[in-house]
Design a protein around this motif. Structure first.
Motif, short mmCIF file in Angstrom:
data_model
loop_
_atom_site.label_atom_id
_atom_site.label_comp_id
_atom_site.label_asym_id
_atom_site.label_seq_id
_atom_site.Cartn_x
_atom_site.Cartn_y
_atom_site.Cartn_z
N GLY A 1 0.79 -1.22 0.00
CA GLY A 1 0.00 0.00 0.00
C GLY A 1 0.82 1.27 0.00
O GLY A 1 0.34 2.33 0.40
N ILE A 2 2.06 1.18 -0.46
CA ILE A 2 2.90 2.38 -0.54
C ILE A 2 2.37 3.32 -1.62
O ILE A 2 2.39 4.54 -1.48
CB ILE A 2 4.36 1.99 -0.82
N CYS A 3 1.92 2.72 -2.72
CA CYS A 3 1.37 3.50 -3.83
C CYS A 3 0.01 2.93 -4.22
O CYS A 3 -0.33 1.81 -3.86
CB CYS A 3 2.30 3.47 -5.05
N LYS A 4 -0.73 3.72 -4.97
CA LYS A 4 -1.98 3.21 -5.52
C LYS A 4 -1.68 2.11 -6.53
O LYS A 4 -0.57 2.02 -7.06
CB LYS A 4 -2.75 4.34 -6.21
N SER A 5 -2.66 1.29 -6.81
CA SER A 5 -2.46 0.20 -7.76
C SER A 5 -2.10 0.76 -9.13
O SER A 5 -2.63 1.79 -9.55
CB SER A 5 -3.72 -0.66 -7.87
N PRO A 6 -1.19 0.10 -9.86
CA PRO A 6 -0.81 0.59 -11.19
C PRO A 6 -1.95 0.41 -12.20
O PRO A 6 -2.83 -0.43 -12.01
CB PRO A 6 0.40 -0.28 -11.54
N LYS A 7 -1.90 1.17 -13.26
CA LYS A 7 -2.92 1.03 -14.30
C LYS A 7 -2.76 -0.29 -15.05
O LYS A 7 -3.73 -0.90 -15.48
CB LYS A 7 -2.83 2.21 -15.28
N GLY A 8 -1.51 -0.72 -15.21
CA GLY A 8 -1.23 -2.00 -15.85
C GLY A 8 -0.86 -3.04 -14.81
O GLY A 8 -1.21 -2.93 -13.63
N GLU A 9 -0.12 -4.05 -15.26
CA GLU A 9 0.30 -5.11 -14.34
C GLU A 9 1.45 -4.66 -13.46
O GLU A 9 1.60 -5.15 -12.34
CB GLU A 9 0.68 -6.37 -15.13
N VAL A 10 2.29 -3.76 -13.96
CA VAL A 10 3.44 -3.26 -13.19
C VAL A 10 3.44 -1.74 -13.22
O VAL A 10 2.77 -1.11 -14.05
CB VAL A 10 4.78 -3.80 -13.76
N TYR A 11 4.20 -1.16 -12.28
CA TYR A 11 4.29 0.30 -12.21
C TYR A 11 5.21 0.83 -13.30
O TYR A 11 6.26 0.24 -13.60
CB TYR A 11 4.83 0.73 -10.84
N THR A 12 4.83 1.95 -13.86
CA THR A 12 5.70 2.64 -14.80
C THR A 12 6.56 3.64 -14.02
O THR A 12 6.28 3.96 -12.86
CB THR A 12 4.87 3.39 -15.86
N SER A 13 7.61 4.11 -14.65
CA SER A 13 8.49 5.09 -14.01
C SER A 13 7.71 6.35 -13.64
O SER A 13 7.94 6.96 -12.58
CB SER A 13 9.66 5.44 -14.94
N GLU A 14 6.79 6.75 -14.49
CA GLU A 14 5.99 7.95 -14.23
C GLU A 14 5.09 7.75 -13.01
O GLU A 14 4.96 8.66 -12.18
CB GLU A 14 5.14 8.27 -15.46
N GLU A 15 4.51 6.56 -12.86
CA GLU A 15 3.64 6.28 -11.71
C GLU A 15 4.44 6.28 -10.41
O GLU A 15 3.96 6.78 -9.38
CB GLU A 15 2.95 4.93 -11.90
#
Length: 292
Positions: A71-85
Motif C-alpha cells: 500500500g505504498i502507492c496506488k495500484s498501477p494502471k497496468g500489471e506493473v508500475y511505470t516510471s511515471e507512476e
C-alpha cells in the motif's frame, strides 16, 4: 612430340582446374563454417539476452507486487508500475480508502479498529486525549487525522498516534516485536499481582525457534513456581489463561499440601515476533557453458 606436348598441356590445365575447384570448395567450406559459427554465436546471444529480459521482467513484477500489496502507492494502471507512476507516488497523499486490501490499510484501518483488541484495558496516554472534546480519540478521529496528513512528518505523527491510541496499542503486548526477557517476566509478575500473590520463583529458561510456526515467530521458555492456597493458585492459572499475551503450559506438576495448599511447578512458552524484512535476491544469468 607435338602430340605429347598437347596431351601434357591438357593435363596441366586439368590439374590447374582441379586445384581451382578444390580451392573454391575449401573456401566455400570455410565460409560455411564461419557462417555456422556466427549463427550459433548469435543464437546464443539472443537466448542469453532473452533470459536477461525475462529475469528483468520477473524482478519488475516482484517489486511491483511488493509496492502494491504493502500500500505504498496506488495500484498501477497496468500489471506493473511505470516510471511515471512511481515518480508521482507519494504515501502522504494516499488515503486508506484508495488502497483497500493492502497491508497498510488492513493494519491502520481494520486491525486498528478491532473491537476485541480495543476492549483490552491499557494505561492511559495523555497524547490520546482529544483536546477539543476532552475524551480519548475515536478511531474515526484518528483516521481523519491520518487522511488529512499532507507531509511525511504529519503522516509519521498520525501513524504513531494510531499505534498508541487505537487497538494497535495492544499488539506489542500480545506479540512483542523482539526478545525481551525482562518484559516477559514483568507481564507474568503483573498477572500474579492481579491474583493477589507474590511469586517465589520466576525466571527465564532459555529460548528456541519453532520452525513449524514460521521463520519469524520465536519462542521463549519460562519456569514458574506457585505455592499458595487452592483459590490463589487457580486464580493465577486463570489469569494466565486470560492474558492477552499467549502462554502455553508445556508441563506442570501439582502437589497437594496441608492446610488446603497447592504447589505448582510449571514450564511455559511465550512468543515474540522477530524482525521481518523484504529480502532482495540476486539472480545470476549464465549463458551456455556458464561463461556469462
Amino acid at each position: 612430340m607435338a602430340a605429347k606436348e598437347i596431351a601434357l598441356s591438357k593435363r596441366v590445365k586439368i590439374s590447374e582446374a582441379q586445384q581451382y575447384m578444390l580451392l573454391s570448395v575449401l573456401g566455400a567450406a570455410i565460409a560455411l563454417g564461419v557462417a555456422i559459427c556466427l549463427t550459433i554465436h548469435f543464437i546464443q546471444q539472443i537466448s542469453f539476452n532473452t533470459k536477461v529480459i525475462m529475469a528483468e521482467d520477473e524482478a519488475i513484477a516482484a517489486y511491483s507486487n511488493v509496492i502494491k500489496s504493502t500500500g505504498i502507492c496506488k495500484s498501477p494502471k497496468g500489471e506493473v508500475y511505470t516510471s511515471e507512476e512511481l515518480e508521482k507516488c507519494n504515501p502522504s497523499n494516499i488515503e486508506l480508502s484508495e488502497i483497500p486490501g493492502t497491508l497498510r490499510a488492513n493494519i491502520l484501518e481494520n486491525l486498528a479498529a478491532n473491537e476485541a483488541l480495543n476492549s483490552v484495558p491499557k494505561e492511559a496516554d495523555s497524547n490520546c486525549i482529544n483536546i477539543s472534546t476532552g475524551k480519548n480519540f475515536t478511531f474515526k478521529e484518528l483516521n481523519n487525522i491520518y487522511n488529512e496528513a499532507t507531509s511525511d512528518t504529519e503522516l509519521t505523527n498520525a501513524i504513531q498516534l494510531i499505534k498508541n491510541c487505537s487497538a494497535l496499542r495492544i499488539i506489542p503486548d500480545a506479540l512483542p516485536a523482539f526478545r525481551n526477557e525482562e518484559a516477559l517476566l514483568a507481564s507474568l509478575n503483573k498477572l500474579f499481582l492481579e491474583s493477589n500473590w507474590q511469586p517465589e520463583s520466576l525466571s527465564p529458561s532459555g529460548s528456541s525457534a519453532n520452525s513449524d510456526l514460521g521463520s519469524n515467530l520465536k519462542t521463549m521458555s519460562v519456569r514458574l513456581s506457585v505455592e499458595a492456597d487452592t483459590s490463589t493458585t487457580m486464580s493465577v492459572l486463570n489469569n494466565i489463561e486470560r492474558s492477552i499475551r499467549e502462554f502455553d503450559i508445556n508441563s506442570a506438576t501439582i502437589e497437594w499440601g496441608g492446610n488446603n495448599r497447592l504447589t505448582l511447578q510449571a514450564q511455559a512458552t511465550a512468543y515474540y515476533m522477530d524482525e521481518s524484512s523484504i529480502t532482495e535476491i540476486t539472480k545470476t544469468i549464465k549463458g551456455k557453458g556458464g561463461s556469462k
